[in-house]
Design an enzyme around this catalytic site. Structure first.
Site, PDB file in Angstrom:
ATOM      1  N   HIS A  62      -0.801   2.794   6.794  1.00 27.50           N
ATOM      2  CA  HIS A  62       0.007   1.928   5.928  1.00 27.50           C
ATOM      3  C   HIS A  62       0.911   2.686   4.966  1.00 27.50           C
ATOM      4  O   HIS A  62       1.740   2.078   4.297  1.00 27.50           O
ATOM      5  CB  HIS A  62      -0.885   0.984   5.110  1.00 27.50           C
ATOM      6  CG  HIS A  62      -1.526   1.645   3.941  1.00 27.50           C
ATOM      7  ND1 HIS A  62      -2.726   2.272   4.030  1.00 27.50           N
ATOM      8  CD2 HIS A  62      -1.112   1.791   2.668  1.00 27.50           C
ATOM      9  CE1 HIS A  62      -3.030   2.773   2.859  1.00 27.50           C
ATOM     10  NE2 HIS A  62      -2.070   2.511   2.007  1.00 27.50           N
TER      11      HIS A  62
HETATM   12  C1  UD1 Z   1       0.288  -0.537  -1.681  1.00 26.15           C
HETATM   13  C2  UD1 Z   1       0.273   0.676  -2.611  1.00 26.15           C
HETATM   14  C3  UD1 Z   1      -0.577   1.795  -2.040  1.00 26.15           C
HETATM   15  C4  UD1 Z   1      -1.938   1.273  -1.599  1.00 26.15           C
HETATM   16  C5  UD1 Z   1      -1.726   0.125  -0.620  1.00 26.15           C
HETATM   17  C6  UD1 Z   1      -3.021  -0.446  -0.096  1.00 26.15           C
HETATM   18  C7  UD1 Z   1       2.286   0.926  -3.960  1.00 26.15           C
HETATM   19  C8  UD1 Z   1       3.518   1.709  -4.176  1.00 26.15           C
HETATM   20  N1  UD1 Z   1       1.606   1.206  -2.840  1.00 26.15           N
HETATM   21  O1  UD1 Z   1       1.095  -0.265  -0.575  1.00 26.15           O
HETATM   22  O2  UD1 Z   1      -0.772   2.763  -3.066  1.00 26.15           O
HETATM   23  O3  UD1 Z   1      -2.678   2.318  -0.977  1.00 26.15           O
HETATM   24  O4  UD1 Z   1      -1.009  -0.906  -1.303  1.00 26.15           O
HETATM   25  O5  UD1 Z   1      -2.776  -1.417   0.903  1.00 26.15           O
HETATM   26  O6  UD1 Z   1       1.949   0.072  -4.749  1.00 26.15           O
HETATM   27  N2  UD1 Z   1       2.360  -7.536   2.866  1.00 26.15           N
HETATM   28  C9  UD1 Z   1       1.987  -8.711   3.473  1.00 26.15           C
HETATM   29  N3  UD1 Z   1       0.862  -9.331   3.018  1.00 26.15           N
HETATM   30  C10 UD1 Z   1       0.125  -8.854   1.984  1.00 26.15           C
HETATM   31  C11 UD1 Z   1       0.536  -7.648   1.386  1.00 26.15           C
HETATM   32  C12 UD1 Z   1       1.649  -7.016   1.832  1.00 26.15           C
HETATM   33  O7  UD1 Z   1       2.601  -9.194   4.412  1.00 26.15           O
HETATM   34  O8  UD1 Z   1      -0.866  -9.457   1.599  1.00 26.15           O
HETATM   35  C13 UD1 Z   1       3.526  -6.796   3.356  1.00 26.15           C
HETATM   36  C14 UD1 Z   1       4.745  -6.995   2.516  1.00 26.15           C
HETATM   37  O9  UD1 Z   1       5.568  -7.869   3.112  1.00 26.15           O
HETATM   38  C15 UD1 Z   1       5.377  -5.601   2.416  1.00 26.15           C
HETATM   39  C16 UD1 Z   1       4.345  -4.655   2.907  1.00 26.15           C
HETATM   40  O10 UD1 Z   1       3.222  -5.422   3.352  1.00 26.15           O
HETATM   41  O11 UD1 Z   1       6.492  -5.518   3.259  1.00 26.15           O
HETATM   42  C17 UD1 Z   1       3.918  -3.644   1.891  1.00 26.15           C
HETATM   43  O12 UD1 Z   1       3.510  -4.194   0.667  1.00 26.15           O
HETATM   44  P1  UD1 Z   1       3.433  -3.318  -0.701  1.00 26.15           P
HETATM   45  O13 UD1 Z   1       3.258  -4.261  -1.782  1.00 26.15           O
HETATM   46  O14 UD1 Z   1       4.503  -2.307  -0.758  1.00 26.15           O
HETATM   47  O15 UD1 Z   1       2.071  -2.565  -0.577  1.00 26.15           O
HETATM   48  P2  UD1 Z   1       1.462  -1.479   0.403  1.00 26.15           P
HETATM   49  O16 UD1 Z   1       2.355  -0.885   1.373  1.00 26.15           O
HETATM   50  O17 UD1 Z   1       0.243  -2.114   0.929  1.00 26.15           O
END
Ligand code: UD1
Length: 362
Positions: free
Chosen positions: A209
């Protein structure tokens, strides 16, 4: 009797696991009534599989407030959190703000508290990848700089704080994730492996991820090809797919090459999958440590790690994103003797609570 008012801000999956460990330490205190604990959810993670299930299954109190910030670019997401958190922290007026780890939710909460002149306690302080292009590294460095109490999981993390000139308020307490997994290992759910058609000791478990992998098409292709090669060499690979990875790649293609692609798992089911694996392939921070705690060799799909002790112990290898290197490391991985006792004794949350009571109560 005075009451210690704590506000914890969480937003992303690993923080729910840490909050569960701390909530259980608060509950275990006979003087629980002296503590008033509010949980604020930024809404960074919002799917049931990434958020709701952790609250339901891990005994975490419902958030006092959910800010429903959701996804977005780093600036947009962090900015929305700043805007929405400020009135909430002004209203709740805690004695101390508690934050975990390195997410955008961590930094946003710390920045709002600092501007309101509220003390900040940072759990998982001092971790460093020493690579500033990683969003999590910026979040850690800045949160540590703003914190009054810095709870470090290891001596190495405390040394990182000292190197940056932070000497006051630094305490090595161990890792609250260790508290969480110790509790979970005492009651693992049955039938998880069979559900995915795998047998204990005869499959690899993978998670991907990190932005450095998902947002770089060359690295992502290398990692996914590596997993497919492991699967076609006869070692089944189970991949609980993070939403970020699903957005970045066509995982149907991966499933077509023999990888068992499944939904994100609850903590209990994830620990069961970890404990049964022959090898774990991951770019997660938490999963590298969990591999060691369950005594399964880890192959880390990154070029560096914050958890250097796992590599020094021989239980973790850094292989990056090269498909052939991933395949070779996964197939050759073997346990390196008895796993060392790293990152505490499962009582880190109690130490955090003790320190908060000592420092801020009355
Ligand atoms: C975040 C943290 C990372 C942590 C990780 C655990 C930051 C900068 N990064 O990254 O340190 O290790 O979480 O998972 O804060 N999305 C969904 N559903 C959800 C959550 C996210 O669809 O419930 C999708 C969103 O559309 C987005 C992507 O996942 O495009 C990433 O979401 P983001 O909030 O950036 O978090 P992580 O990549 O998970």
């Amino acid at each position: 009797m005075t009451v210690l008012r704590i506000v914890t801000v969480v937003g992303a999956r690993p923080q729910f696991v840490k909050a569960a460990a701390f909530a259980s330490a608060v509950r275990a205190r006979s003087e629980g009534a002296r503590i008033h604990h509010d949980l604020v959810h930024t809404g960074q993670h919002y799917d049931d599989a990434m958020s709701g299930v952790f609250f339901r299954e891990m005994g975490i109190e419902a958030p006092t407030i959910d800010l429903a910030v959701g996804s977005g670019g780093h600036g947009e997401q962090t900015g929305e959190m700043l805007k929405r958190l400020e009135p909430v922290l002004m209203d709740l007026a805690p004695d101390v703000l508690l934050v975990y780890g390195d997410t955008n939710s961590t930094l946003a909460a710390a920045l709002v508290a600092a501007k309101l002149d509220l003390p900040i306690a940072h759990v998982e302080a001092g971790l460093r990848s020493h690579r500033r292009s990683m969003p999590e590294e910026i979040n850690r460095v800045l949160t540590d700089r703003l914190s009054t109490l810095l709870f470090c999981p290891s001596e190495d993390a405390a040394a990182n704080c000292r190197r940056e000139g932070i000497t006051s308020g630094v305490e090595v307490v161990g890792d609250v994730m260790r508290d969480a997994i110790d509790g979970q290992l005492r009651s693992l759910p049955d039938g998880v492996l069979a559900e995915f058609g795998v047998v204990a000791g005869q499959y690899a478990l993978a998670t991907i991820h990190r932005a450095e992998n998902t947002d770089d098409p060359v690295r992502l292709a290398g990692v996914l090809d590596g997993l497919a090669r492991v699967a076609s060499s006869g070692l089944p690979v189970v991949l609980p797919a993070h939403p970020r990875t699903r957005i970045a790649a066509d995982l149907d293609l991966l499933a077509g090459r023999g990888v068992i692609v499944v939904e994100p798992q609850s903590f209990a089911r994830m620990v069961a999958l970890e404990a049964g694996a022959r090898v774990i392939l991951t770019d997660s921070g938490g999963v590298q440590k969990e591999a060691l705690w369950v005594g399964v060799p880890c192959v880390t799909l990154r070029d560096e790690t914050e958890w250097v002790e796992t590599v020094e112990s021989g239980w973790n290898q850094l292989v990056g994103a090269d498909a052939a290197a991933i395949e070779a490391a996964a197939l050759a991985a073997r346990p390196a003797g008895e796993p060392p006792q790293l990152y505490g004794d499962g009582r880190a949350s109690e130490r955090v609570l003790d320190a908060l009571l000592r420092e801020f109560d009355g």
